[in-house]
Design a protein around this motif. Sequence first.
Motif, PDB file in Angstrom:
ATOM      1  N   LYS A   1      -5.322   6.674   7.976  1.00  0.00           N
ATOM      2  CA  LYS A   1      -6.644   6.646   8.599  1.00  0.00           C
ATOM      3  C   LYS A   1      -7.185   5.234   8.758  1.00  0.00           C
ATOM      4  N   HIS A   2      -6.771   4.321   7.880  1.00  0.00           N
ATOM      5  CA  HIS A   2      -7.299   2.963   8.006  1.00  0.00           C
ATOM      6  C   HIS A   2      -6.216   1.911   8.230  1.00  0.00           C
ATOM      7  N   ARG A   3      -4.975   2.357   8.409  1.00  0.00           N
ATOM      8  CA  ARG A   3      -3.898   1.411   8.724  1.00  0.00           C
ATOM      9  C   ARG A   3      -3.158   1.896   9.958  1.00  0.00           C
ATOM     10  N   THR A   4      -3.706   1.541  11.118  1.00  0.00           N
ATOM     11  CA  THR A   4      -3.162   2.049  12.378  1.00  0.00           C
ATOM     12  C   THR A   4      -1.724   1.592  12.628  1.00  0.00           C
TER      13      THR A   4
ATOM     14  N   GLY B   1      -4.275   9.717   4.054  1.00  0.00           N
ATOM     15  CA  GLY B   1      -5.452   8.878   3.835  1.00  0.00           C
ATOM     16  C   GLY B   1      -5.167   7.427   4.199  1.00  0.00           C
ATOM     17  N   LEU B   2      -3.965   6.974   3.889  1.00  0.00           N
ATOM     18  CA  LEU B   2      -3.558   5.611   4.217  1.00  0.00           C
ATOM     19  C   LEU B   2      -3.498   5.404   5.726  1.00  0.00           C
TER      20      LEU B   2
ATOM     21  N   GLU C   1       0.820  -1.208   0.000  1.00  0.00           N
ATOM     22  CA  GLU C   1       0.000   0.000   0.000  1.00  0.00           C
ATOM     23  C   GLU C   1       0.855   1.260   0.000  1.00  0.00           C
TER      24      GLU C   1
END
Length: 204
Positions: free
Chosen positions: A97-100, A94-95, A4
Amino acid sequence: MLEEIAEVARIREFEARQTIFNEGDPCTGFYAVIDGTVKVYRLSAKGKEHVLHLLGPGDTFAEAAMFLDTDFLAHATAIKPSRTLFLPKEPFLGLLKHRTEIAVRMLASMAIILQRMVSHVEVLALKDASERLAQFLLEKQSESAVRLRVPKAVIASHLGISPETLSRLFLKMEGLGVARVSGRTIYVEDAERLKEIAAGKLVE
């Protein structure tokens, strides 16, 4: 996770002495050094340069400006031909925000940078020129030698001293039998004495 990051990352290459960004430029992302050497520095009102960070492979820079949503906070220049990985601001945020797990690693990286900065400020504030140089050599020492990745003038700026003072200190260390200079290689001949200098003990 790496896949990612790779999707948003871009390779940027810089020639020796090429500017990567200037203080006050809009921050569009942050960088990681793949190979080469980068200096991050500030300039005084009179144009005097002070090197804040000397960065090599694996080091990152400009994260603070990205997270603060401000312009770049310092200048960055490649000292030698360098390849960097550029992480654009909006896609990377943005990445996060969903990949802690990426966010946690970023926090750890910034904590290391903060620790280095605090240590550097402490050295500048509490140690004299001889002590700063000795501490620098101890930190960079590999076996019995220190191979400088950058010109001595850059090292002097990083230590908050003039190039002339740096040359005098090297001569003094040679005279004491502590270290010997050969080009960009510093051979440490008495590591224990070097530690004493770094600790602030008198050198006579």
